[in-house]
Structures are given as structure tokens and as C-alpha cells.
Write an enzyme that holds these catalytic residues in place. Structure first.
Site, PDB file in Angstrom:
ATOM      1  N   GLY A 195       0.796  -1.236   0.000  1.00  0.00           N
ATOM      2  CA  GLY A 195       0.000   0.000   0.000  1.00  0.00           C
ATOM      3  C   GLY A 195       0.820   1.274   0.000  1.00  0.00           C
ATOM      4  N   ASN A 221       1.773   2.927  -2.581  1.00  0.00           N
ATOM      5  CA  ASN A 221       1.125   3.851  -3.529  1.00  0.00           C
ATOM      6  C   ASN A 221      -0.135   4.448  -2.922  1.00  0.00           C
ATOM      7  OD1 ASN A 221       2.310   4.075  -6.423  1.00  0.00           O
ATOM      8  ND2 ASN A 221       2.596   1.941  -5.850  1.00  0.00           N
ATOM      9  N   HIS A 268       0.343  -0.218 -13.707  1.00  0.00           N
ATOM     10  CA  HIS A 268       1.074  -1.477 -13.922  1.00  0.00           C
ATOM     11  C   HIS A 268       2.563  -1.142 -13.929  1.00  0.00           C
ATOM     12  CE1 HIS A 268       1.576  -5.599 -15.164  1.00  0.00           C
ATOM     13  NE2 HIS A 268       2.503  -5.172 -16.007  1.00  0.00           N
ATOM     14  N   ASP A 308      -4.959  -5.707 -17.496  1.00  0.00           N
ATOM     15  CA  ASP A 308      -3.940  -4.848 -18.125  1.00  0.00           C
ATOM     16  C   ASP A 308      -4.234  -4.472 -19.574  1.00  0.00           C
ATOM     17  OD1 ASP A 308      -2.544  -5.059 -15.732  1.00  0.00           O
ATOM     18  OD2 ASP A 308      -1.393  -6.785 -16.428  1.00  0.00           O
ATOM     19  N   GLU A 330       6.276   5.587  -9.979  1.00  0.00           N
ATOM     20  CA  GLU A 330       4.880   5.478  -9.522  1.00  0.00           C
ATOM     21  C   GLU A 330       4.542   6.609  -8.564  1.00  0.00           C
ATOM     22  OE1 GLU A 330       4.069   0.743  -9.927  1.00  0.00           O
ATOM     23  OE2 GLU A 330       4.700   1.449  -7.969  1.00  0.00           O
TER      24      GLU A 330
HETATM   25  C1  GRF Z   1       3.117  -1.371  -7.592  1.00  0.00           C
HETATM   26  O1  GRF Z   1       4.340  -1.607  -8.193  1.00  0.00           O
HETATM   27  C2  GRF Z   1       2.008  -1.275  -8.618  1.00  0.00           C
HETATM   28  O2  GRF Z   1       2.445  -0.799  -9.840  1.00  0.00           O
HETATM   29  C3  GRF Z   1       1.590  -2.698  -8.769  1.00  0.00           C
HETATM   30  O3  GRF Z   1       1.707  -3.245  -7.485  1.00  0.00           O
HETATM   31  C4  GRF Z   1       2.685  -2.532  -6.729  1.00  0.00           C
HETATM   32  C5  GRF Z   1       2.034  -2.120  -5.462  1.00  0.00           C
HETATM   33  O4  GRF Z   1       2.960  -1.583  -4.552  1.00  0.00           O
HETATM   34  N1  GRF Z   1       0.303  -2.785  -9.417  1.00  0.00           N
HETATM   35  P1  GRF Z   1       2.450  -0.906  -3.226  1.00  0.00           P
HETATM   36  O5  GRF Z   1       1.525  -1.904  -2.535  1.00  0.00           O
HETATM   37  O6  GRF Z   1       1.727   0.341  -3.601  1.00  0.00           O
HETATM   38  O7  GRF Z   1       3.659  -0.635  -2.397  1.00  0.00           O
END
Ligand code: GRF
Length: 194
Positions: A14, A16, A106, A147, A176
Site C-alpha cells: 500500500g 502507492n 502497472h 492490463d 509510480e
Molecule cells: C506497484 O508496483 C504497482 O504498480 C503494482 O503493485 C505494486 C504495489 O505496490 N500494481 P504498493 O503496494 O503500492 O507498495
């Protein structure tokens, strides 16, 4: 003014989700309504608690029941859905109920290294094994196939011959954090006519 309410779906760490919450914390047109996970032990719950955002865990059955999920999101007054490391398929009812309002990130340059089984370190390992000279991120709308929704944004990072999958992951995560919240902000502006 009624803020746009977001739901974030996440299966893992989590980071992101946390970054997105921070990004919109000073934006009064946006409210993070709820974080939904399929795993009670996912670290995203601890992050949510620390940040004061409600989070729930739903079973796989619930998460594949589009009607029940739509009803839940409606009760929560959710306008827009963000996938951030969410590993389950999105039911078709949800895609119809939120047209152009579900976005995913992605961790590679789609259409390469996408599809079922291509998640987390599997993606980065596949990129290293293929001796790619670059990887990157793809932000796309969500349709019924993994995707394959229309691509909104891509950007790249170079890969060195000596990079491990973890090194690639670190570079991709940087991209990201930098771009996902901004792109979501732009999408919200367009969708909700700010
Ligand atoms: C990220 O690399 C995202 O692109 C992918 O899963 C990962 C999640 O990372 N879909 P986090 O849980 O946000 O650390």
C-alpha cells in the site's frame, strides 16, 4: 462543494495508496472514502489506520460479486476507483457502473509484461530475464481483461545490465510515486469538470 470520493483497492504493502492519500490531503475537492483489500494482513491497513482512512477486508467471494460490491460503493458514495497493487479481477458490473472511472497502475511498459500472473516481483524479474534496456510504468483505465484498458500515461526508466529485479522495482516505484497521484488528479479534473 461536495468532494469527489475515492476508493482505493490494494492487496499488499500500500505504499502507492499512502502516497496518493498524502497527495490529496490538501485538496478539498477530493476525499479518500475507503480502502478495500482482499487480505486482512496487508500492510495497507496499518497505513490506512495511521492516516485516519477507513479500510476494510472483503472475501474473494464478495470481491467477485459485482452487484454486492456496487451496492457497497454506492452506500459509501464512491465516485472513482483507484487500483494500487490490487490483485483480483474487477467484476464487470463495477466496470459498467464506473465507466472511465477505474484506473490502474502497472509496473512495466504495457503491452509488454502484462496479463495474468504478471504482478509484483514477477514483472520485474521477467523484465530482467528478457534483458530489457528500459522499464517503466503504465497508468491505464480498467476494462474486463487484465492490463488491457486504454493507456493514459507511460514513462520509462533505464535498466542497467547489472540491475536485479529489486533494483528495477525501486526505480519503477519512484516513477509510480511521482506520477500516479498527478495523473489521477488530471483524470478527476476531466471527469468532474473542475
Ligand atoms: C506497484 O508496483 C504497482 O504498480 C503494482 O503493485 C505494486 C504495489 O505496490 N500494481 P504498493 O503496494 O503500492 O507498495
Amino acid at each position: 462543494m461536495i468532494p469527489v470520493r475515492l476508493a482505493i483497492l490494494a492487496s499488499g504493502s500500500g505504499s502507492n495508496a499512502e502516497n496518493i492519500i498524502h497527495y490529496f490531503s490538501s485538496e478539498n475537492r477530493v476525499e479518500i472514502g475507503i480502502i478495500i483489500s482482499n487480505r486482512s494482513e496487508a500492510q495497507v491497513h496499518q497505513r490506512a489506520e495511521r492516516l485516519g482512512v477507513p479500510s476494510v477486508t472483503f472475501s474473494r467471494e464478495m470481491l467477485s460479486n459485482g452487484v454486492a460490491l456496487c451496492q457497497f460503493l454506492k452506500n459509501e458514495r464512491i465516485d472513482f476507483i483507484i487500483l494500487a497493487g490490487y490483485l483480483l479481477k474487477i467484476p464487470s458490473e463495477l466496470i459498467s457502473a464506473f465507466p472511465n472511472r477505474i484506473v490502474n497502475i502497472h509496473p512495466a511498459l504495457l503491452p509488454k509484461f502484462g496479463g495474468k500472473g504478471m504482478y509484483g516481483s514477477h514483472v520485474h524479474q521477467a523484465v530482467v530475464d528478457a534483458k530489457e534496456q528500459e522499464s517503466g510504468i503504465t497508468i491505464h483505465l480498467v476494462n474486463e481483461n487484465y492490463d488491457e484498458g486504454s493507456i493514459i500515461f507511460q514513462t520509462t526508466c533505464p535498466i542497467l545490465a547489472s540491475d536485479s529485479a529489486d533494483d528495477v522495482a525501486a526505480k519503477v516505484h519512484e516513477l509510480e510515486y511521482k506520477h500516479y497521484p498527478e495523473i489521477i488528479g488530471e483524470l478527476l479534473k476531466k471527469e468532474f469538470n473542475w
